[in-house]
Design a protein around this motif. Sequence first.
Motif, short mmCIF file in Angstrom:
data_model
loop_
_atom_site.label_atom_id
_atom_site.label_comp_id
_atom_site.label_asym_id
_atom_site.label_seq_id
_atom_site.Cartn_x
_atom_site.Cartn_y
_atom_site.Cartn_z
N GLN A 12 7.10 13.84 -4.99
CA GLN A 12 7.78 12.91 -4.10
C GLN A 12 7.69 13.46 -2.69
OE1 GLN A 12 11.74 11.87 -5.21
NE2 GLN A 12 12.07 10.51 -3.46
N CYS A 13 7.44 12.54 -1.74
CA CYS A 13 7.40 12.96 -0.35
C CYS A 13 8.78 13.39 0.10
CB CYS A 13 6.90 11.82 0.55
SG CYS A 13 5.14 11.48 0.40
N GLU A 14 8.81 14.40 0.94
CA GLU A 14 10.06 14.90 1.47
C GLU A 14 10.14 14.62 2.96
OE1 GLU A 14 10.32 18.99 0.59
OE2 GLU A 14 10.36 18.72 -1.58
N GLY A 15 11.36 14.64 3.47
CA GLY A 15 11.58 14.47 4.90
C GLY A 15 11.65 13.02 5.30
N ALA A 16 11.29 12.77 6.57
CA ALA A 16 11.45 11.44 7.13
C ALA A 16 10.46 10.44 6.56
CB ALA A 16 11.28 11.50 8.66
N THR A 17 9.37 10.87 5.92
CA THR A 17 8.37 9.94 5.41
C THR A 17 8.73 9.39 4.04
OG1 THR A 17 7.13 11.79 4.48
CG2 THR A 17 6.55 11.07 6.69
N ALA A 18 9.75 9.90 3.41
CA ALA A 18 10.13 9.43 2.08
C ALA A 18 10.91 8.13 2.20
CB ALA A 18 10.97 10.47 1.36
N ILE A 19 10.57 7.14 1.35
CA ILE A 19 11.27 5.87 1.36
C ILE A 19 12.63 6.01 0.68
CG2 ILE A 19 11.20 3.50 0.50
CD1 ILE A 19 8.27 3.45 0.89
N GLU A 20 12.67 6.71 -0.42
CA GLU A 20 13.91 6.89 -1.17
C GLU A 20 14.27 8.37 -1.18
OE1 GLU A 20 13.31 5.35 -5.02
OE2 GLU A 20 13.07 3.26 -4.38
N PRO A 21 15.57 8.68 -1.20
CA PRO A 21 15.98 10.09 -1.28
C PRO A 21 15.63 10.69 -2.64
CG PRO A 21 17.88 8.66 -1.49
CD PRO A 21 16.72 7.77 -1.14
N LEU A 22 15.51 11.99 -2.67
CA LEU A 22 15.15 12.70 -3.88
C LEU A 22 16.33 12.66 -4.85
CD1 LEU A 22 13.05 14.45 -5.31
CD2 LEU A 22 14.12 16.44 -4.27
N LYS A 23 16.07 12.24 -6.09
CA LYS A 23 17.10 12.14 -7.10
C LYS A 23 17.22 13.47 -7.83
CE LYS A 23 16.19 7.20 -7.76
NZ LYS A 23 15.80 6.14 -8.73
N VAL A 37 0.84 -1.21 0.00
CA VAL A 37 0.00 0.00 0.00
C VAL A 37 0.87 1.25 0.00
CG1 VAL A 37 -1.73 1.30 1.30
CG2 VAL A 37 -1.92 -1.18 1.11
N LEU A 38 1.94 1.23 0.78
CA LEU A 38 2.86 2.37 0.78
C LEU A 38 3.51 2.55 -0.59
CD1 LEU A 38 4.61 1.86 4.25
CD2 LEU A 38 2.85 3.53 3.65
N GLN A 39 3.78 1.44 -1.25
CA GLN A 39 4.32 1.53 -2.60
C GLN A 39 3.30 2.10 -3.57
OE1 GLN A 39 7.53 0.86 -3.32
NE2 GLN A 39 7.12 1.68 -5.35
N VAL A 40 2.04 1.82 -3.34
CA VAL A 40 0.98 2.41 -4.17
C VAL A 40 0.98 3.93 -4.05
CG1 VAL A 40 -1.52 2.63 -4.41
CG2 VAL A 40 -0.49 0.37 -4.19
N ASP A 59 3.51 5.81 -3.25
CA ASP A 59 4.69 6.33 -3.94
C ASP A 59 4.51 6.29 -5.45
OD1 ASP A 59 5.94 6.82 -1.56
OD2 ASP A 59 6.99 4.90 -1.51
N THR A 60 3.82 5.28 -5.94
CA THR A 60 3.57 5.19 -7.37
C THR A 60 2.69 6.35 -7.85
OG1 THR A 60 3.76 2.77 -7.28
CG2 THR A 60 2.67 3.71 -9.20
N ILE A 61 1.67 6.68 -7.09
CA ILE A 61 0.81 7.80 -7.46
C ILE A 61 1.60 9.11 -7.45
CG2 ILE A 61 -1.22 9.12 -6.74
CD1 ILE A 61 -2.41 6.53 -5.68
N LEU A 62 2.46 9.27 -6.45
CA LEU A 62 3.29 10.47 -6.42
C LEU A 62 4.22 10.54 -7.62
CD1 LEU A 62 4.24 10.61 -2.62
CD2 LEU A 62 2.75 12.18 -3.85
N ALA A 63 4.78 9.38 -7.99
CA ALA A 63 5.68 9.37 -9.14
C ALA A 63 4.94 9.69 -10.43
CB ALA A 63 6.35 7.99 -9.24
N LYS A 64 3.70 9.22 -10.54
CA LYS A 64 2.92 9.53 -11.72
C LYS A 64 2.62 11.03 -11.82
CE LYS A 64 2.28 5.34 -13.42
NZ LYS A 64 2.74 4.96 -14.78
N CYS A 65 2.49 11.66 -10.67
CA CYS A 65 2.21 13.10 -10.64
C CYS A 65 3.48 13.94 -10.68
CB CYS A 65 1.40 13.46 -9.40
SG CYS A 65 -0.23 12.68 -9.34
#
Length: 770
Positions: A218-229, A204-207, A209-215
Motif C-alpha cells: 500500500q502506498c504511504e504518505g500523501a499519495t495514498a487514497i485510503e489510510p493504512l488499515k 487508472v489510479l484505482q488500477v 491500488d488494485t495491483i498494490l493490494a494484490k501484492c
Amino acid sequence: MACAMIPLDEQQVTEATGPLGKERTLPALHPDRKEERCFVPYKPPPEDSSPAQVEEYLEHGKFITEDLDWLLALRHDKFWCQVVFDESLQKCLDSYLRHSPRGLDPSSLPSSPAVADMQRCIHRAVFMTFLRMATHKESKESFITPTVFGEIIYNNFLFDIPKILDLCVLFGKGNSQLLHKMIENIFTQQPCYYGDLDEAVLSVLQVLDTILAKCGLQCEGATAIEPLKLSEPSRPTAMTMSQQDLVDLVLYLCDTCTTIQAFLDIFPAACSTFHCHSFLNRLASFYEVAVPDIEKAVRKRNFDDKSLQEDLWRRVCHARRRMVEMAHLLLQHTCLQPILEGSENIQTFVEELLQHFTTFLPEKRFLLDYDEQFPIADDISLLQQAFPLLDETRTSYLLQGVEDAWDSIGRRRTQYRPQQTHSSAGLTGQGVEGGAGAWGGEMVIREPGEEGETPRGAEAMRDMPHKGDNGAAGTISAGELESLLTHIRDLLPDLGEGFLLACLHQYNYSSELVINYILEDRLHPDLDKLDRAMPRPVKEELPPVLSTRSNVFDDDEFDVFNRDQVDMTRVWKGRRKGESVRDLLNDKQHIAEQKERYLTYETVVDEVIVTPSDSGAIYNLNDYDDEYDDTYDINQVGANDLDGDSNLLNRRPFTVPQVLRQGGRPQMQEENIEEEEDEKEGAVKRDQFVQDPALLRERAEARRATMQHRKGFRPEPARERDVVGKPKGQGQSTETLLDRRKKEAHKSRGANHNRRAMSDRKRNKGMIPS
C-alpha cells in the motif's frame, strides 16, 4: 437524392418502398436505410501453425476484410447509416480492439507469411474505418454539422475513452500524426469526452491500488487514497500468490502502462487531466513500492516453463520503461513545454517542475531509472537558459541529490538506446506495434558477435539495471557481494564460492548472467579453466591488537592482558568495608613505604644538614614530611636577583644605619645635606603629579575650539539665563522654558538643598587658624 452543400444531419432523402414503388421521404440518417449485412467478430491469429487453424483464420479474416472494404466504398450518407445503426459492425470493430495482439503478445509473431499478410490487411481496414468515423467533413458536399457530429459519436458510443486508448496502443506506431488528428477532432467536437477522461484517470489510479493490494502493499504518505488499515488481515504477496495470479498481475500491469503511455504520447493535451489528479506523484510512489516486489517474485520463484519466466520478466521491464516515459511526458507537456514557449506564468511552471524533481529524490529507484533515460541535468540546463533567475542553490541541491543516489547503489549511467520504430509508407504497411514481429523496440544488449541471435535466458533481462553494474573496475559492498553469492548458491549449491566470485567479477556482478551462462555452459574460456569447487581464498589474518599495543601500565600487577591472575584483594570499588573516612585520610602508609624505598639504596645518606648563615635551622632528610605546605613551590625564589656585589652597590650606595653610628653625628648630617643638595642640583626637575586645574581647563578649551573650527562649527555667544520670563498669561519663549528645565534638573547642586553641607563648610573655615 442528397442535396448539395447541406449537412448530412439536415438532408432529406426520397426513396421508393414496397412492391408498388411508392416513394417516401426520410432523413438521410435513418435505420431503414441501413443495409442488411452481418459483420463477423475478429479472432486473433493461431499460436501454432497447424494447417487447419491457419486455413480457418485466413477464411475468417477474408470475411472481415471484404466487409470492411465494402463499408469503406459506400457513399457518405450510406456509410454513416451503416455505422450508426448496424450493431454487428460495432461488435466487429470492438472485438478487434480487444483481441488484436499487442507488441509483447506471443500471437504478434505470425506463424506463417500468409497469416502475417492477412493480419496486416485486417489491421489496415480497421484503422481506415475508424479514421473515416472520426471525420465529420470528407468534402464540400459530404459533411456533418460539428455539434451534431459530436452528439452522434457520443450518444451512439462510436468512440469512448477505452476505445481511444486501444486505438493509440494498436495504431500509434507509424500512424501517430493521423491518430493525433483523429483524437483531437473527437475531443474538439465533443468536449464531454474530457469529463469521461477525468473519470478514466480515477479508474487508472484505482488500477494501481488494485495491483498494490494484490501484492499485499500500500502506498504511504500523501499519495495514498485510503489510510493504512492496522487491523486488516494478512494478504497474499507477489511471492505467495499462485503462479496464474502472478501471470495475470504482470499482464495487467504491462497492458495498463503500455496503453496509458501510448495515449499520452499521441494526445499530449490529456496530460493536463492526468496532472490535475497528482498522477505523477502516485506513479513514482507505485514504481518505488510495487515494482521491486513484482521483479523479485518473477526472478525468485520456480517456474516449470522457463520461457514463461522470461516473458514475464520482459513484460515487467517493458512496464517499467513505459512508466518512466509516462512521467517524462507529464513533466514535458505540463511544465517544461510552457517554460520553453515563454508562457505568462513561467515562474509557476518553473517552481512546479523543481518541486516534482524534489519529490523524486526519496524515490531512489524511480529517480535513477528516470535519470538514466531522461537526464535531469539536461532539464535543469534548459531551465537555466529559459529562466535566468533560477535559484542556483536549489538546482545544485537537486543535481547533488541525483549524484548521491547513483553513488549509493554503486551504479554508473548507461547510455539509453532509443526505441526502434517501424516505418510505414502511409497506411499500406504494418506501421504499428501490433504487427508481425513488433516488440516495441526492446533495449536488448547482446554480447559481441551475437547480433543475429535471439536473446535467451538472462540475456533478455540485461536491460534490467543491476547493482554493481559499473564496469570491470566497479566495486560493491561486502553485504551486496554476500547477497549475490547466496542467491547463486541457492540455485547451484555444488559450486565453490571462489569460482562464483571469479564469475561475478567477470560479468560485472550480475547474478542473472552468471546463472544463465553456467546453466547453458557458455562461460568465458578463462572461467572454464578454473575448478568449479574452488573455495573462497583465505584472507591473511591481521596480527592481534594486544601484541602490538603499548601502554604505560604494561606488566604491572593489574595488567590483565599479560597476567593470568590478579590479586583481587587489592581491587575494590568505593570505600572499604569497616573503614571510616577519617581512617582513610589519616592513613600514612605510603610515607612509610617511601622511606623503606630510600633505605634500600646502596648509598644511604642519613642526614643532609643545611645551615644558613642567618638562621640556625637544620633540615634532616629523615624528618621529611610529605604533608608540608607546597603552595609557593612554583615561585622562582632568587632566580631573577642580581648576583654580583658590584651591581648591588651601583643600584644604591651603602649607608650605615643611624642606630649603628657612633659619634660624628653632626658631621655625617652635614655630609648628607651636601649630598642631597648636589643631587637636587644635578637632577632634572620632574613634572608635578597634580597640575594646575586652570591650566588643564585652558588646554581643554583650546582643543575643543580647534576641533569645532575644523568641523565648521561656530559657537553662539553666551547668553544670560532667564528663568523669570514674561508675566503670567502672556506665554513664555523657548529659551525661558529650556532655562527653567535646566534649573529644575540641576537645582540639587546649590540653593537650599545643600544648606547643611554649606554650613559645615563655613564652620570648618572658621575653625582654621589664620
